[in-house]
Motif scaffolding. Structure first.
Motif, mmCIF file in Angstrom:
data_model
loop_
_atom_site.group_PDB
_atom_site.id
_atom_site.type_symbol
_atom_site.label_atom_id
_atom_site.label_comp_id
_atom_site.label_asym_id
_atom_site.label_seq_id
_atom_site.Cartn_x
_atom_site.Cartn_y
_atom_site.Cartn_z
ATOM 1 N N ALA A 196 0.840 -1.213 0.000
ATOM 2 C CA ALA A 196 0.000 0.000 0.000
ATOM 3 C C ALA A 196 0.868 1.254 0.000
ATOM 4 C CB ALA A 196 -0.934 -0.012 1.206
ATOM 5 N N ARG A 197 1.935 1.241 0.780
ATOM 6 C CA ARG A 197 2.852 2.391 0.808
ATOM 7 C C ARG A 197 3.531 2.583 -0.545
ATOM 8 N NH1 ARG A 197 8.195 2.160 4.091
ATOM 9 N NH2 ARG A 197 9.302 3.638 2.803
ATOM 10 N N PHE A 198 3.974 1.492 -1.161
ATOM 11 C CA PHE A 198 4.578 1.591 -2.487
ATOM 12 C C PHE A 198 3.598 2.207 -3.484
ATOM 13 C CE2 PHE A 198 4.730 -0.100 -6.763
ATOM 14 C CZ PHE A 198 5.955 0.401 -7.176
ATOM 15 N N LYS A 199 2.360 1.738 -3.474
ATOM 16 C CA LYS A 199 1.357 2.248 -4.419
ATOM 17 C C LYS A 199 1.136 3.743 -4.221
ATOM 18 C CE LYS A 199 -1.218 -2.048 -5.127
ATOM 19 N NZ LYS A 199 -2.482 -2.756 -4.874
ATOM 20 N N ARG A 200 1.039 4.174 -2.968
ATOM 21 C CA ARG A 200 0.858 5.604 -2.693
ATOM 22 C C ARG A 200 2.041 6.410 -3.209
ATOM 23 N NH1 ARG A 200 -0.757 3.658 2.303
ATOM 24 N NH2 ARG A 200 1.216 4.279 3.237
ATOM 25 N N GLU A 201 3.256 5.965 -2.887
ATOM 26 C CA GLU A 201 4.455 6.680 -3.328
ATOM 27 C C GLU A 201 4.579 6.659 -4.846
ATOM 28 O OE1 GLU A 201 8.103 5.588 -1.409
ATOM 29 O OE2 GLU A 201 7.226 5.772 0.586
ATOM 30 N N HIS A 202 4.281 5.542 -5.462
ATOM 31 C CA HIS A 202 4.368 5.445 -6.917
ATOM 32 C C HIS A 202 3.375 6.399 -7.572
ATOM 33 C CE1 HIS A 202 3.569 3.816 -10.935
ATOM 34 N NE2 HIS A 202 4.866 3.607 -10.929
ATOM 35 N N ASP A 203 2.146 6.411 -7.075
ATOM 36 C CA ASP A 203 1.133 7.309 -7.647
ATOM 37 C C ASP A 203 1.528 8.772 -7.476
ATOM 38 O OD1 ASP A 203 -0.304 5.090 -8.386
ATOM 39 O OD2 ASP A 203 -1.788 5.267 -6.768
ATOM 40 N N THR A 204 2.070 9.118 -6.302
ATOM 41 C CA THR A 204 2.511 10.494 -6.056
ATOM 42 C C THR A 204 3.654 10.873 -6.998
ATOM 43 O OG1 THR A 204 1.849 10.342 -3.733
ATOM 44 C CG2 THR A 204 3.461 12.053 -4.312
#
Length: 161
Positions: free
Chosen positions: A145-153
């Protein structure tokens, strides 16, 4: 025909070497490497065999492993013969989001029961492995979930710039 490898084929060969060092068959790594960079992104078994100099049997076995690992999927190819496969950008995330860690944890728990519990002779390896897989099972969803948030940002920042 030249014996010189294209940069794409060289990349696939390098992937084969890397994954071979991890205990995987070289063909598995070559297929994975090729599907990461090939154009078009979907390739038939025949195209994969030709591009990588692999036998149809090696391609079939490698694609079965990749498909079982949720790294590739079969895709329809209207008007073309043979099964086609593609790797999507989320392939590695789907692979780690599988239930494999739960399955390994449960296997270690069954081993502990078989030996007579955590205090039985030889149980320390199973208990340590069970604890590791329980940790991964518990922590991995948060990490993804953290990776997805950072990737999207980061993706939004790149498209704005």
């Amino acid at each position: 025909m030249s014996d010189e490898l294209t940069p794409e084929r060289h990349f696939a060969e390098d992937a084969g070497v890397v994954l071979s060092g991890m205990g995987m068959p070289p063909a598995f790594g070559k297929l994975l490497g090729w599907l990461l960079i090939c154009d078009p992104p979907h390739q038939t078994s025949t195209e994969l065999a030709h591009a990588l100099g692999l036998s149809k049997g090696s391609v079939s076995a490698g694609m079965r492993m990749l498909e079982n690992g949720k790294l590739v999927r079969r895709v329809p190819t209207p008007g073309r013969r043979g099964t086609a496969y593609e790797m999507t950008p989320e392939a590695f995330l789907r692979a780690v989001e599988s239930d494999q860690y739960r399955v390994f944890r449960e296997l270690m728990e069954r081993g502990l029961e078989l030996l007579g519990g955590e205090d039985a002779p030889g149980a320390d390896r199973l208990a340590y492995s069970r604890d590791f897989y329980a940790f991964i099972e518990r922590e991995l969803p948060q990490l993804v979930a953290r990776f997805k948030r950072e990737h999207d940002t980061n993706k939004e920042a790149r498209s704005d710039g």
